[in-house]
Design a protein around this motif. Sequence first.
Motif, PDB file in Angstrom:
ATOM      1  N   UNK A 257      34.537   1.272  50.616  1.00 50.93           N
ATOM      2  CA  UNK A 257      35.271   2.410  50.063  1.00 50.93           C
ATOM      3  C   UNK A 257      34.718   3.762  50.476  1.00 50.93           C
ATOM      4  N   UNK A 258      33.707   3.789  51.343  1.00 55.64           N
ATOM      5  CA  UNK A 258      33.188   5.059  51.849  1.00 55.64           C
ATOM      6  C   UNK A 258      32.606   4.847  53.235  1.00 55.64           C
ATOM      7  N   UNK A 259      32.542   5.929  53.988  1.00 53.24           N
ATOM      8  CA  UNK A 259      32.003   5.871  55.345  1.00 53.24           C
ATOM      9  C   UNK A 259      30.652   6.574  55.365  1.00 53.24           C
ATOM     10  N   UNK A 260      29.593   5.818  55.674  1.00 58.18           N
ATOM     11  CA  UNK A 260      28.233   6.347  55.692  1.00 58.18           C
ATOM     12  C   UNK A 260      27.597   6.021  57.038  1.00 58.18           C
ATOM     13  N   UNK A 261      27.019   7.044  57.675  1.00 58.59           N
ATOM     14  CA  UNK A 261      26.265   6.829  58.907  1.00 58.59           C
ATOM     15  C   UNK A 261      24.787   7.031  58.603  1.00 58.59           C
TER      16      UNK A 261
END
Length: 228
Positions: free
Chosen positions: A95-99
């Motif tokens: 549910x989220x985009x994390x790098x």
Amino acid sequence: MKKWSLLALASALLLGCGSNDAEDAIVETVGLNIDSLSSQQKQNYAQISTDINTLIIYIGGQCFTAESERNSNIALTGFTCNIADHKDAVSQTQFSSISLISGTLDITRSSETDFKIQTKDNVKFHAASISDGTLNYRLVDDNAIHFIVNETGSDSASFRGFFRDDKTVDVTYWTAESLGTTPFDYDEDTNSQHSWLANSTAKITGKDDKTFNWRTSATGEVELPLTE
């Protein structure tokens, strides 16, 4: 120089003291302005704060597996994990985009099933949904992720940590912590492409000691609002 710049400089000095009280004072003074957040922004901050813990737990597990392969008789002790060694293989959150950028984890194994994850170097990451800058997650002193392996069901986790957002306008800070006596369930799908923290509650604390709470669903999605 803007007031927040002076406070940010002071915070850098305070962070060297290793005091959670100092971190809490920073958050209260120049923390996230919760009153100004929309429901969607709260959703984003809560999801990121949940999911960065999820990814750290996953990497911690990868580190423990690698350590066990090097030493099959690994004792109840501590070991160190460099995020750079595992971030390419890291599972994704749904549910989220994390790098993930960098960081070093100190992992203490206090029993066969109990682990404590802290940060030797802040975990640095980027999350476009809440910031145009680098975010830092600090887990020292009373801040930590506690992880328990449960042989009979889902593994479980609780956490408290300190965030700094080095965005281009007004650096901000907040703390995120799990609530109550029921920890989150930690789950992975069968091929480890996704991992999530489910079925418990947490809160973010920002400026002027303002807070908001949330709950995660069985699939790890943040659910708002939660009665405070």
